[in-house]
Design an enzyme around this catalytic site. Structure first.
Site, PDB file in Angstrom:
ATOM      1  N   VAL A   1      27.085   7.168 -14.758  1.00 17.03           N
ATOM      2  CA  VAL A   1      27.642   6.041 -14.000  1.00 17.03           C
ATOM      3  C   VAL A   1      28.755   6.502 -13.065  1.00 17.03           C
ATOM      4  CG1 VAL A   1      28.956   3.889 -14.241  1.00 17.03           C
ATOM      5  CG2 VAL A   1      27.022   4.351 -15.755  1.00 17.03           C
TER       6      VAL A   1
ATOM      7  N   LEU B   1      23.110  -0.251 -12.761  1.00 18.66           N
ATOM      8  CA  LEU B   1      22.282   0.818 -12.203  1.00 18.66           C
ATOM      9  C   LEU B   1      21.176   1.201 -13.176  1.00 18.66           C
ATOM     10  CD1 LEU B   1      25.228   3.166 -11.131  1.00 18.66           C
ATOM     11  CD2 LEU B   1      24.167   1.335  -9.787  1.00 18.66           C
ATOM     12  N   ARG B   2      19.971   1.323 -12.649  1.00 19.96           N
ATOM     13  CA  ARG B   2      18.881   1.843 -13.472  1.00 19.96           C
ATOM     14  C   ARG B   2      18.755   3.337 -13.243  1.00 19.96           C
ATOM     15  NH1 ARG B   2      14.276  -1.089 -10.779  1.00 19.96           N
ATOM     16  NH2 ARG B   2      15.813  -0.789  -9.164  1.00 19.96           N
TER      17      ARG B   2
ATOM     18  N   LEU C   1       8.344  -7.311 -17.490  1.00 17.41           N
ATOM     19  CA  LEU C   1       7.315  -7.870 -18.376  1.00 17.41           C
ATOM     20  C   LEU C   1       6.185  -6.858 -18.573  1.00 17.41           C
ATOM     21  CD1 LEU C   1       6.974 -11.629 -17.285  1.00 17.41           C
ATOM     22  CD2 LEU C   1       7.996 -10.719 -19.381  1.00 17.41           C
TER      23      LEU C   1
ATOM     24  N   ALA D   1       4.467  -4.495 -20.985  1.00 16.11           N
ATOM     25  CA  ALA D   1       4.411  -4.162 -22.418  1.00 16.11           C
ATOM     26  C   ALA D   1       4.339  -2.646 -22.570  1.00 16.11           C
ATOM     27  CB  ALA D   1       3.197  -4.820 -23.040  1.00 16.11           C
ATOM     28  N   GLY D   2       4.910  -2.142 -23.638  1.00 15.11           N
ATOM     29  CA  GLY D   2       4.922  -0.692 -23.849  1.00 15.11           C
ATOM     30  C   GLY D   2       5.316  -0.358 -25.266  1.00 15.11           C
TER      31      GLY D   2
ATOM     32  N   CYS E   1      21.275   2.599 -22.625  1.00 14.93           N
ATOM     33  CA  CYS E   1      21.969   1.315 -22.461  1.00 14.93           C
ATOM     34  C   CYS E   1      21.454   0.214 -23.372  1.00 14.93           C
ATOM     35  CB  CYS E   1      21.863   0.874 -21.010  1.00 14.93           C
ATOM     36  SG  CYS E   1      22.468   2.123 -19.888  1.00 14.93           S
TER      37      CYS E   1
ATOM     38  N   LYS F   1      11.979   6.870 -19.936  1.00 12.47           N
ATOM     39  CA  LYS F   1      11.250   6.271 -18.816  1.00 12.47           C
ATOM     40  C   LYS F   1      11.092   7.357 -17.752  1.00 12.47           C
ATOM     41  CE  LYS F   1      14.869   4.390 -15.927  1.00 12.47           C
ATOM     42  NZ  LYS F   1      15.317   3.217 -15.220  1.00 12.47           N
TER      43      LYS F   1
ATOM     44  N   ARG G   1      17.651   9.841 -24.499  1.00 14.31           N
ATOM     45  CA  ARG G   1      18.353   8.997 -25.478  1.00 14.31           C
ATOM     46  C   ARG G   1      17.501   7.793 -25.915  1.00 14.31           C
ATOM     47  NH1 ARG G   1      24.139   8.626 -22.652  1.00 14.31           N
ATOM     48  NH2 ARG G   1      22.887   9.041 -20.804  1.00 14.31           N
TER      49      ARG G   1
HETATM   50  C1  UGA Z   1      19.257  -0.583 -17.755  1.00 15.36           C
HETATM   51  C2  UGA Z   1      19.329  -1.795 -16.816  1.00 15.36           C
HETATM   52  O1  UGA Z   1      18.051  -2.031 -16.230  1.00 15.36           O
HETATM   53  C3  UGA Z   1      20.381  -1.594 -15.745  1.00 15.36           C
HETATM   54  O2  UGA Z   1      20.495  -2.768 -14.957  1.00 15.36           O
HETATM   55  C4  UGA Z   1      21.722  -1.299 -16.420  1.00 15.36           C
HETATM   56  O3  UGA Z   1      22.751  -1.056 -15.480  1.00 15.36           O
HETATM   57  C5  UGA Z   1      21.586  -0.074 -17.286  1.00 15.36           C
HETATM   58  O4  UGA Z   1      20.566  -0.319 -18.279  1.00 15.36           O
HETATM   59  C6  UGA Z   1      22.923   0.192 -17.931  1.00 15.36           C
HETATM   60  O5  UGA Z   1      23.399  -0.659 -18.709  1.00 15.36           O
HETATM   61  O6  UGA Z   1      23.561   1.187 -17.591  1.00 15.36           O
HETATM   62  P1  UGA Z   1      18.042   1.811 -17.660  1.00 15.36           P
HETATM   63  O7  UGA Z   1      18.437   1.939 -19.099  1.00 15.36           O
HETATM   64  O8  UGA Z   1      18.303   2.942 -16.742  1.00 15.36           O
HETATM   65  O9  UGA Z   1      18.786   0.533 -17.008  1.00 15.36           O
HETATM   66  O10 UGA Z   1      16.476   1.575 -17.605  1.00 15.36           O
HETATM   67  P2  UGA Z   1      15.468   0.356 -17.439  1.00 15.36           P
HETATM   68  O11 UGA Z   1      14.662   0.582 -16.230  1.00 15.36           O
HETATM   69  O12 UGA Z   1      16.134  -0.934 -17.565  1.00 15.36           O
HETATM   70  O13 UGA Z   1      14.521   0.592 -18.704  1.00 15.36           O
HETATM   71  C7  UGA Z   1      15.023   0.506 -20.034  1.00 15.36           C
HETATM   72  C8  UGA Z   1      13.897   0.636 -21.030  1.00 15.36           C
HETATM   73  O14 UGA Z   1      13.045  -0.519 -21.000  1.00 15.36           O
HETATM   74  C9  UGA Z   1      12.969   1.827 -20.786  1.00 15.36           C
HETATM   75  O15 UGA Z   1      12.650   2.426 -22.024  1.00 15.36           O
HETATM   76  C10 UGA Z   1      11.739   1.210 -20.146  1.00 15.36           C
HETATM   77  O16 UGA Z   1      10.562   1.954 -20.370  1.00 15.36           O
HETATM   78  C11 UGA Z   1      11.686  -0.124 -20.859  1.00 15.36           C
HETATM   79  N1  UGA Z   1      10.972  -1.167 -20.107  1.00 15.36           N
HETATM   80  C12 UGA Z   1      11.478  -1.653 -18.935  1.00 15.36           C
HETATM   81  C13 UGA Z   1       9.774  -1.684 -20.615  1.00 15.36           C
HETATM   82  O17 UGA Z   1       9.288  -1.259 -21.681  1.00 15.36           O
HETATM   83  N2  UGA Z   1       9.145  -2.670 -19.920  1.00 15.36           N
HETATM   84  C14 UGA Z   1       9.624  -3.176 -18.757  1.00 15.36           C
HETATM   85  O18 UGA Z   1       8.988  -4.097 -18.201  1.00 15.36           O
HETATM   86  C15 UGA Z   1      10.825  -2.644 -18.251  1.00 15.36           C
END
Ligand code: UGA
Length: 435
Positions: free
Chosen positions: A11, A153-154, A253, A255-256, A263, A324, A331
């Site tokens: 971050v 941030l993602r 949305l 599924a996985g 986070c 991802k 982590r």
């Molecule tokens: C997440 C949030 O999306 C950010 O907005 C936030 O700032 C960040 O946490 C944080 O708190 O710092 P991030 O952890 O980088 O970001 O990743 P995401 O893209 O949100 O994915 C999180 C997890 O959910 C991954 O394991 C991903 O595979 C899973 N996911 C996401 C699903 O299984 N299905 C989805 O439809 C979306």
């Protein structure tokens, strides 16, 4: 504006670099000398698309520097950001705030003139009050305001998220501090990004409420996927069918195998702790935490079933280890639950990840790490896709069928269409779709 960014983790680094790219003077501070030396030499300790080029550009143009000497950045800064880690405290899931408070002490000792102290780290409600108390104790005569400014941030899309956010949340009722924050985010006014001013406590909670809601959405569709499998429906079509309703929205949305990362798991847990401590337990989020943890474990069973009920003595090729795509972050990755469970049942694992191998090697033992996707197929009895990297989306299915000892493909991210996989002669198991 002069900015000091304390902490060059994910971050801090992304925020610091992007602020410098907005035209501000930014000094990034970290106690880790190796990290700072590497950054000074242009080496980026994390994998984040576009970050290296942006660091290079802003260092060359003289707006961005790195140091271990906190005084160098904090003295005379208009705003000092705290962007240090808040990991889960061992044993109980509360956020560990020791790094945040140590940073506050240091800022108190070094700040000069009116300073806006901004918390970017994800911190429980009330942390800003505590930071203010520390600063007041260290510098009874200090002129400062403490502001909450959470990040959204993602990983893998962080620069774009910083520069084109849906909103910026700023928690402070101090007007002078609000003005400084407006100046910092000035470039975003051009694309009319909403800046939401709230109280500090509200802003601190917004961050957790957002992450918990997204985790809830994912968990909801994951449970729907299980139901789809049981009743012969298709979860992707369910997601589309509900997501087109603007009140629901189609994002998050997919599924996985369950959410992971640095986070969602940590923040959902910390939020439930805060709520319980406040006497208002969040039973929905507690359930989300449980369901997601169980789901990651259940994925190994799904793979074993696809392999005919027994993986003992079998070799399984695995594609994708990170939580991802577009990150090297391991982590709380689902692979950390799935792979050891398969190994415990006697399977041998050979795996490939485009960027995560180096991190994975530190945690996942007894794996034969391969150099490409097709290499994981040699002498394998099944292929399992755990993370949906783009380069796995158009694999040669015929080649997979020919190389595998038995034609079993398990796709935990639904990146293939069942018809095309069947046409290639593979037995296909995906998530929440008729096979
Ligand atoms: C997440 C949030 O999306 C950010 O907005 C936030 O700032 C960040 O946490 C944080 O708190 O710092 P991030 O952890 O980088 O970001 O990743 P995401 O893209 O949100 O994915 C999180 C997890 O959910 C991954 O394991 C991903 O595979 C899973 N996911 C996401 C699903 O299984 N299905 C989805 O439809 C979306």
């Amino acid at each position: 504006m002069r900015i000091a960014m304390i902490g060059t983790g994910y971050v801090g680094l992304v925020s610091g670099v992007c602020f410098s790219d907005f035209g501000h003077d930014v000094v990034c501070i970290d106690k880790d000398e190796r990290k700072i030396t590497a950054l000074k030499g242009g080496k980026i300790p994390i994998y984040e698309p576009g970050l290296e080029a942006l660091v290079d550009k802003n260092v060359r143009e003289g707006r961005l520097s790195f140091t271990t000497d906190a005084a160098e950045g904090i003295k005379g800064a208009d705003a000092v950001f705290i962007a240090v880690g808040t990991p889960s405290r061992r044993g109980d899931g509360h956020a560990d705030l020791s790094y945040v408070y140590a940073a506050a002490e240091e800022i108190g000792q070094l700040m000069e003139g009116y300073t806006v102290v901004v918390t970017k780290s994800t911190v429980p409600v009330g942390t800003g009050d505590e930071i203010e108390t520390i600063l007041r104790r260290v510098r009874p005569d200090g002129e400062f305001a403490v502001v909450s400014n959470p990040e959204f941030l993602r990983e893998g899309a962080a620069i774009d998220d910083f520069k084109r956010p849906d909103r910026v949340v700023v928690g402070t009722e101090d007007e002078r501090a609000q003005e400084v924050m407006r100046q910092l985010y000035r470039p975003l006014y051009l694309n009319e990004t909403p800046i939401v001013f709230t109280s500090r406590r509200t802003s601190e909670l917004i961050k957790y409420a957002a992450n918990a809601f997204l985790a809830l959405k994912i968990t909801y569709i994951n449970e729907m996927a299980d139901l789809c499998e049981a009743v012969g429906a298709n979860v992707q079509q369910v997601a589309k069918g509900i997501g087109l309703d603007n009140r629901i929205g189609g994002k998050f949305l997919h599924a996985g195998p369950g959410y992971g990362g640095s986070c969602f798991p940590k923040d959902t847990l910390a939020l439930t702790k805060t709520a319980t401590d406040a006497g208002t337990p969040l039973r929905i989020i507690e359930t989300v935490v449980d369901v997601n943890a169980n789901r990651k474990k259940a994925m190994a069973e799904k793979i074993i079933t696809a392999c005919g009920g027994d993986v003992s003595g079998k070799t399984i090729g695995v594609l994708g280890l990170t939580f991802k795509p577009n990150t090297d972050d391991m982590r709380d990755a689902p692979s950390l639950d799935i792979i050891p469970a398969l190994q415990a049942k006697g399977a041998t694992i050979q795996a490939y990840d485009p960027e995560g191998t180096h991190e994975a090697q530190k945690i996942l033992k007894d794996i034969d790490y391969k150099s490409g996707p097709y290499e994981t197929l040699d002498n394998a009895d099944a292929l399992v896709i755990i993370t949906e990297w783009d380069q796995f989306r158009a694999l040669d299915l015929g080649r997979i069928k020919q190389t595998l000892r038995t034609p079993v493909l398990v796709d935990l991210r639904n990146i293939y269409r069942p018809e095309e996989v069947a046409a290639a002669g593979l037995q296909y198991t995906s998530v929440g779709r008729p096979d």
